[in-house]
Design a protein around this motif. Structure first.
Motif, PDB file in Angstrom:
ATOM      1  N   GLU A 220      31.831  -1.114 -35.103  1.00 23.06           N
ATOM      2  CA  GLU A 220      31.497   0.257 -35.506  1.00 23.06           C
ATOM      3  C   GLU A 220      32.182   1.322 -34.661  1.00 23.06           C
ATOM      4  O   GLU A 220      32.291   2.475 -35.086  1.00 23.06           O
ATOM      5  CB  GLU A 220      29.975   0.458 -35.457  1.00 23.06           C
TER       6      GLU A 220
ATOM      7  N   GLU B 202      24.016   7.296 -37.872  1.00 24.52           N
ATOM      8  CA  GLU B 202      24.683   6.127 -37.322  1.00 24.52           C
ATOM      9  C   GLU B 202      25.657   5.554 -38.343  1.00 24.52           C
ATOM     10  O   GLU B 202      25.548   5.825 -39.544  1.00 24.52           O
ATOM     11  CB  GLU B 202      23.665   5.045 -36.936  1.00 24.52           C
TER      12      GLU B 202
ATOM     13  N   ILE C 258      26.899   1.729 -39.446  1.00 28.28           N
ATOM     14  CA  ILE C 258      26.495   0.335 -39.280  1.00 28.28           C
ATOM     15  C   ILE C 258      27.352  -0.545 -40.189  1.00 28.28           C
ATOM     16  O   ILE C 258      27.471  -0.277 -41.388  1.00 28.28           O
ATOM     17  CB  ILE C 258      25.003   0.151 -39.639  1.00 28.28           C
TER      18      ILE C 258
ATOM     19  N   SER D  18      29.369  -6.836 -36.714  1.00 31.50           N
ATOM     20  CA  SER D  18      28.236  -5.946 -37.010  1.00 31.50           C
ATOM     21  C   SER D  18      27.325  -5.857 -35.785  1.00 31.50           C
ATOM     22  O   SER D  18      26.188  -6.327 -35.799  1.00 31.50           O
ATOM     23  CB  SER D  18      27.456  -6.465 -38.217  1.00 31.50           C
TER      24      SER D  18
ATOM     25  N   LYS E  27      25.765  -3.409 -34.411  1.00 29.80           N
ATOM     26  CA  LYS E  27      24.579  -2.552 -34.479  1.00 29.80           C
ATOM     27  C   LYS E  27      23.444  -3.177 -35.294  1.00 29.80           C
ATOM     28  O   LYS E  27      22.320  -2.697 -35.244  1.00 29.80           O
ATOM     29  CB  LYS E  27      24.951  -1.179 -35.035  1.00 29.80           C
TER      30      LYS E  27
END
Length: 269
Positions: free
Chosen positions: A123, A207, A209, A249, A251
């Motif tokens: 991210e 955010e 994600i 990934s 997060k």
């Protein structure tokens, strides 16, 4: 009891709406088809016909945007002017949002924003798209991030797999699969829904994600097992990799503490 509006009740949006309703949410859903309005209603989804051509057109649009959270699930269309067209679509949505009480948005994006640079990305990596749809999504993502009226969380999903959606079916019509060692970035429908619901439940806003399975099978692995499960002849494979990326990934764990149902996409076949 929160009200969620889903702009785009297709392959992902419709089962997402059903799952949210089963959890006690009020759900409003949009479709571009008159025929699908009755289907939405039969599933207890408050139905709206909304078009983005690219300006937003529909009846009772103000009521559709009267919600706690808007989930936007409108991928770029395949057309020559898709970059400009997709931006105008989202810009039109934002104009209606500004006139509503909705202040939370989940925007469904794609890992195509990273491009294929033969590396691992997460991210925090730069977006370096190498497709027009990826470029369109980067422009829209940045536009939404700069907005100060509502909070936006962007979810970048990998290749979608699940019911009636197995990318191997098309590939297996060929007798030779090239670049068989290329890693794939996939995610199952069930985990797409699980991640979105986790964002809602944990109130994770502003955010970005990534939503991609933890394991990245090669084309050889995925297509071979798919052929076996579909009772099709396993094609020949040619060694090698074409330009690729491996999407992480991070997060999913740090923010959501989400546990994949299918951390290995091969388990879903």
């Amino acid at each position: 009891m929160k009200t969620i509006s889903i702009l785009g009740c297709g392959w992902l949006g419709l089962p997402l709406a059903e799952s949210l309703i089963s959890d006690g949410y009020n759900v409003k859903g949009s479709t571009t088809s008159d025929l699908k309005l009755s289907l939405l209603q039969s599933k207890s989804i408050e139905p709206y016909k909304i078009l983005l051509n690219p300006q937003l057109i529909g009846e009772n649009v103000e009521k559709f945007f009267d919600c706690d959270v808007l989930i936007t699930n409108i991928p770029p269309l395949r057309r020559d002017d898709l970059i400009e067209y997709h931006f105008l679509q989202i810009e039109s949505v934002v104009k209606h949002l500004k006139n509503s009480n909705c202040r939370k948005v989940i925007f469904i994006s794609s890992t195509s924003v990273y491009g294929n640079k033969n590396n691992e990305v997460d991210e925090d990596s730069k977006t370096l798209p190498d497709t027009l749809s990826g470029e369109a999504l980067v422009i829209v993502e940045n536009y939404l991030k700069k907005n100060e009226i509502f909070d936006t969380t962007i979810i970048r999903f990998g290749g979608l797999i699940g019911p009636n959606r197995n990318p191997a079916k098309f590939a297996l019509t060929r007798t030779l699969i090239e670049y068989a060692d290329t890693p794939l970035n996939l995610i199952h429908l069930d985990d797409c829904i699980g991640i979105i619901k986790s964002v809602l439940e944990k109130e994770i806003w502003n955010e970005v994600i990534n939503g991609v399975c933890e394991y990245h099978p090669t084309r050889r692995e995925f297509y071979s097992l798919s052929a076996e499960k579909l009772s099709l002849q396993i094609p020949e494979f040619k060694n090698g990799k074409e330009p690729y990326k491996i999407v992480k990934s991070k997060k999913i764990n740090s923010l959501l503490n989400y546990q994949f149902k299918y951390s290995n996409p091969l388990d879903s076949l």
